[in-house]
Design a protein around this motif. Structure first.
Motif, short mmCIF file in Angstrom:
data_model
loop_
_atom_site.label_atom_id
_atom_site.label_comp_id
_atom_site.label_asym_id
_atom_site.label_seq_id
_atom_site.Cartn_x
_atom_site.Cartn_y
_atom_site.Cartn_z
N LYS A 48 -5.41 -10.35 -39.81
CA LYS A 48 -3.81 -10.92 -39.72
C LYS A 48 -3.41 -11.32 -40.60
O LYS A 48 -2.27 -10.12 -40.90
N SER A 49 -3.55 -10.96 -41.63
CA SER A 49 -2.64 -12.26 -42.61
C SER A 49 -3.03 -10.29 -43.55
O SER A 49 -1.98 -10.10 -44.39
N VAL A 50 -4.02 -9.48 -44.27
CA VAL A 50 -3.58 -8.39 -44.39
C VAL A 50 -2.95 -6.95 -43.97
O VAL A 50 -2.60 -6.24 -44.69
N PHE A 98 4.45 -17.02 -46.10
CA PHE A 98 2.78 -17.04 -46.36
C PHE A 98 2.52 -18.91 -46.18
O PHE A 98 2.72 -19.11 -46.21
N GLN A 99 0.63 -17.49 -45.66
CA GLN A 99 0.12 -18.89 -44.97
C GLN A 99 0.11 -19.97 -45.63
O GLN A 99 -0.34 -20.96 -45.45
N GLU A 100 0.02 -19.76 -47.21
CA GLU A 100 -0.26 -21.35 -48.25
C GLU A 100 1.16 -21.17 -48.70
O GLU A 100 1.21 -20.52 -49.80
N ALA A 180 5.70 -14.59 -40.12
CA ALA A 180 5.40 -15.76 -40.18
C ALA A 180 3.89 -15.69 -39.62
O ALA A 180 3.52 -16.12 -38.55
N ASP A 181 3.17 -15.97 -41.12
CA ASP A 181 1.90 -16.14 -41.00
C ASP A 181 1.65 -17.44 -41.12
O ASP A 181 1.91 -18.26 -42.24
N GLU A 182 0.96 -17.64 -39.90
CA GLU A 182 0.29 -19.16 -39.68
C GLU A 182 1.82 -20.61 -40.41
O GLU A 182 1.50 -20.79 -40.87
MG MG Z 1 -4.38 -15.00 -42.23
#
Ligand code: MG
Ligand code: ATP
Length: 323
Positions: A48-50, A98-100, A180-182
């Motif tokens: 998903k993120s990639v 981003f996720q983080e 929107a990643d997580e």
């Molecule tokens: Mg991810």
């Protein structure tokens, strides 16, 4: 006729590591229309993120490389643009949460400086106008005492505040596509709901397309129009949200749905999907889900099924439907 917002075509991304090649994203295709929310779900490591980093041309190379595919943003293939040109899109017409947050916020700049940056860079706002807009944005994302917060550094902010600052940054230039990643994973349930509402409100106002990446099908049910299910880098199913929840076809999707308390058919026991995601260096033969699939047949062990389109834009990659 309005141009399509985003078309991802046959995207494949690999990482070369000392242990071997990871096929992180394999032949992925999907669209996002203006004003539409598309959910991307799947367990950890499904790509998903990639996928989203590839759209933004943010895959670290090495070790990563885009092996094939096109990412058409309003008919321009982002993958063939020079780095300098893509920078004009990023944070401007396309923005990402981003996720983080801690990784993506710059620890040595205040929240205010970071939100101001895309406005100064892309919209050529004066310092004064940008500062004014930052205060508006912080209020919009529900940050109280924004005059105080703009002077603070990321480590001085709580997880929820950092996430809001990232969202304010992403929304600063009113992007046409928001990835929107997580966006809510690190947050408690009340703040999660607020953030999701905020994204929805902004989308209604600006008619942006949203890619909502999450491992939570509950979030998809509440916020998305269409959904893409990923497993080991492949799209295994895609459909309109209602259709997917009413008639999931892939055993993996059915497994995901059965493991969510709010969504599983009432009175049937919650059953997590058995087994674990395969090691990327030891991908199973045939359908990569077959070792965990309660319905696996002989052919599933031998050959990889194709993603086949059925009615209503409902597509599935499973031998049971590969007719
Ligand atoms: Mg991810
Ligand atoms: N920089 C990297 N180097 C090597 N492998 C990578 C790198 N980034 C991602 N991968 C691999 O690519 C695959 C897909 O990862 P990705 O981050 O897209 O998963 P994800 O679906 O976002 O998972 P999660 O739900 O945990 O965020 C995984 O096997 C991961 O280990």
């Amino acid at each position: 006729m309005q141009r399509k917002l985003l078309e991802v075509r046959n995207l494949s991304v690999h990482f070369k590591t000392s242990e071997g090649i990871v096929q992180a994203v394999r032949d992925v295709s999907f669209d996002v229309e203006h004003g539409e929310s598309v959910g991307i779900v799947g367990e950890s490591g499904s790509g998903k993120s990639v996928t989203s980093l590839a759209i933004m041309q943010l895959i670290p190379n090495p070790p990563g490389s885009i092996e094939q595919g096109e990412v058409l943003f309003e008919e321009t293939n982002l993958l063939t643009l020079p780095r300098k040109t893509i920078r004009a899109f990023r944070g401007n017409r396309i923005a990402m949460i981003f996720q983080e947050p801690m990784v993506s916020l710059n620890p040595i700049h205040t929240a205010g400086q970071q939100i101001m940056e895309p406005l100064r860079l892309h919209k050529r706002f004066s310092k004064k106008a940008a500062a004014q807009r930052v205060l508006e944005l912080l209020e919009l994302v529900g940050i109280s005492a924004p005059e105080q917060r703009i002077k603070e550094y990321p480590h001085q902010l709580s997880g929820g505040m950092r996430q809001r600052v990232m969202i304010a940054m992403a929304l600063a230039c009113e992007p046409k596509l928001l990835i929107a990643d997580e966006p809510t994973t690190a947050l408690d349930v009340t703040i999660q709901a607020q953030i999701l509402n905020l994204i929805k409100e902004l989308q209604a106002k600006t008619h942006a397309g949203v890619m909502m990446i999450t491992h939570n099908l509950g979030v998809v049910a509440e916020t998305c129009d269409r959904v893409i299910v990923m497993y080991t880098g492949h799209v295994v199913e895609k459909a309109e949200v209602k259709e997917l929840f009413q008639q999931p076809l892939h055993p993996y999707t059915r497994g995901l749905l059965q493991s969510i308390p709010q969504i599983a058919v009432p009175k049937t026991p919650l059953t997590p999907i058995q087994g674990t995601v395969p090691n990327p260096f030891q991908m199973p033969s045939g359908c990569s889900f077959h070792p965990r699939c309660p319905e696996a047949m002989e052919i599933c062990r031998r050959e990889t099924p194709q993603l086949v389109m059925h009615d209503n834009g409902h597509a599935v990659r499973c031998w049971q439907f590969n007719v």
